[in-house]
Design an enzyme around this catalytic site. Structure first.
Site, PDB file in Angstrom:
ATOM      1  N   SER A   9      31.484  64.603 -60.486  1.00  0.00           N
ATOM      2  CA  SER A   9      32.262  65.766 -60.058  1.00  0.00           C
ATOM      3  C   SER A   9      31.494  67.060 -60.279  1.00  0.00           C
ATOM      4  O   SER A   9      31.458  67.939 -59.410  1.00  0.00           O
ATOM      5  CB  SER A   9      33.590  65.811 -60.814  1.00  0.00           C
ATOM      6  OG  SER A   9      34.360  64.670 -60.537  1.00  0.00           O
ATOM      7  N   GLU A 292      41.563  58.899 -62.188  1.00  0.00           N
ATOM      8  CA  GLU A 292      40.399  58.020 -62.103  1.00  0.00           C
ATOM      9  C   GLU A 292      40.361  57.024 -63.259  1.00  0.00           C
ATOM     10  O   GLU A 292      39.677  56.001 -63.188  1.00  0.00           O
ATOM     11  CB  GLU A 292      39.106  58.864 -62.102  1.00  0.00           C
ATOM     12  CG  GLU A 292      38.914  59.721 -60.859  1.00  0.00           C
ATOM     13  CD  GLU A 292      38.397  58.932 -59.674  1.00  0.00           C
ATOM     14  OE1 GLU A 292      38.035  57.752 -59.866  1.00  0.00           O
ATOM     15  OE2 GLU A 292      38.351  59.481 -58.563  1.00  0.00           O
ATOM     16  N   HIS A 319      42.777  56.541 -52.427  1.00  0.00           N
ATOM     17  CA  HIS A 319      41.408  56.626 -52.929  1.00  0.00           C
ATOM     18  C   HIS A 319      40.509  55.621 -52.194  1.00  0.00           C
ATOM     19  O   HIS A 319      40.805  55.254 -51.061  1.00  0.00           O
ATOM     20  CB  HIS A 319      41.398  56.409 -54.435  1.00  0.00           C
ATOM     21  CG  HIS A 319      41.766  57.643 -55.211  1.00  0.00           C
ATOM     22  ND1 HIS A 319      41.421  57.848 -56.529  1.00  0.00           N
ATOM     23  CD2 HIS A 319      42.435  58.758 -54.843  1.00  0.00           C
ATOM     24  CE1 HIS A 319      41.863  59.018 -56.942  1.00  0.00           C
ATOM     25  NE2 HIS A 319      42.496  59.591 -55.935  1.00  0.00           N
TER      26      HIS A 319
END
Length: 409
Positions: A9, A292, A319
């Site tokens: 990220s 996640e 996802h």
């Protein structure tokens, strides 16, 4: 000691901001995986120069972005959502494509936003062609980003390069993975961008330059989750170096999850250690802010005592795969009582000795499902996974790191 690669990220946000900056930047510790490789390729297709020197990446923004004939997004949500707003700064047509599953991932809120800014899009999902005018004219954008916080981050990242900045408003249900938006805002402010958050669902980014800064990427705390759980379930411990004392990464929540399930975590001088302590048990937890983590938490919940209830994660059906359905199916296949709810899972913990793998567990081309299988394989005899290469999305050398950790544990 289990060292881990950089945060996906943070890596992809840093790459985007370096591409939009007012001068060249050096990025250290960028994750080397499929998602970041796709991001580098996408930015290069738009005219950004990116070169490697050892573990460092040097990013030189173009004087002006150029449209791209074809940008491959793979299955990377960061790429398919962060890059189109940059392409909207390049007058002309840019086409976005991806893996087969990519067409099923939500994109319409971002496409709607780009249209509000003055661009045109041929489709509401991948593949699509974006037609950018000589200059975008929009300023105020209203979207429903309840399916993914990445829609908000995507627009904030490029907002300062818009002629009038952007006033972004979210309408709809609570935003998932809020820490990822906090990460985006912090990284923008670190580069001198003025971001105002007058309300929890409203952001204003002032137009202006994005300062070029050199940055070292934090280790990926979400990828660390499987390794930490492995240390706990094995009855030993695992230490992860480089764990920041303060971070915006949602994966940091794993410390609280482990403690709540009866494990013990300690942080000292940048090293986080997780160890087995007493009886491990199920937990009821809302993972809306860190969805996640769901596959690894579900794997742990399957083999400890009691019930684990995971809530707040309905959005992970969109996802890499429908993660709720996939987790329930794979756990059920080995004898775990696992059922879907409207926004999560209910998992009845089972003695690993009573579980019976009846077939190879499926990864669904999803790195997090491969992590689930790896965790279960530590405590359930006979567990295999059909496609471990799915881990290349965020950690291509996962199997080597996993084997090294098992040897240490």
């Amino acid at each position: 000691m289990c060292a881990l690669p950089g945060s996906k990220s943070e890596s992809n946000r840093a790459l985007v901001l370096a591409a939009l900056a007012d001068a060249p930047s050096r990025l250290s510790g960028v994750l080397a995986a499929r998602d970041t490789t796709l991001m580098v390729g996408a930015l290069q297709a738009l005219g950004v120069t990116i070169t490697h020197n050892g573990d460092d990446l040097f990013v030189t923004p173009p004087k002006a972005f150029s449209p791209a004939a074809s940008i491959d997004c793979g299955l990377a949500g960061n790429v398919m959502r962060f890059v189109p707003p940059i392409a909207a700064l390049a007058p002309g047509k840019s086409t976005f494509v991806g893996d087969e599953r990519a067409s099923q991932r939500p994109m319409s809120p971002l496409v709607d936003a780009l249209r509000q800014l003055g661009a045109q899009c041929s489709n509401d999902a991948l593949p699509f062609t974006l037609s950018a005018p000589e200059q975008l004219t929009g300023h105020k954008v209203v979207i429903n980003a309840s399916e993914s916080s990445q829609f908000i981050s995507a627009l904030l990242l490029s907002g300062a390069r818009l002629p009038h900045g952007i006033h972004l408003i979210h309408t709809g249900d609570a935003l998932p993975s809020r820490p990822h938006i906090d990460m985006t805002v912090k990284m923008l402010r670190d580069r001198g961008v003025v971001v105002t958050c007058s309300e929890p669902t409203s952001w204003q980014v002032a137009p202006g330059p994005i300062a070029a800064i050199d940055q070292r990427i934090e280790p990926d705390l979400t990828n660390a989750a499987a390794f930490l759980v492995a240390g706990v379930l094995s009855g030993g411990s695992v230490a992860v170096p480089g764990w920041p004392e303060h971070t915006t990464q949602p994966g940091d929540l794993m410390r609280q999850v482990l403690d709540a399930m009866g494990a013990h975590t300690t942080w000292c001088d940048g090293v986080l250690t997780a160890s087995h302590q007493g009886t491990l048990h199920g937990v009821s937890i809302d993972l809306h802010a860190a969805s996640e983590l769901v596959p690894v938490v579900a794997a742990m919940g399957a083999v400890v005592s009691g019930r684990t209830v995971i809530s707040g994660v309905a959005h992970i059906r969109g996802h890499e795969t429908d993660r709720l359905a996939a987790i329930a199916a794979e756990l059920s296949s080995i004898g775990v009582n696992a059922t879907e709810t409207d926004d999560g899972l209910i998992i009845e913990g089972t003695d690993p000795a009573r579980l019976h793998p009846t077939r190879v567990l499926r990864s669904y081309a999803d790195h997090r499902l491969a992590h689930l299988a790896a965790v279960l394989g530590l405590v359930v005899d006979g567990i295999e996974v059909d496609d471990i290469s799915a881990v290349s999305k965020t950690m291509p050398d996962f199997t080597e790191r996993w084997a090294a950790m098992i040897g240490q544990v």
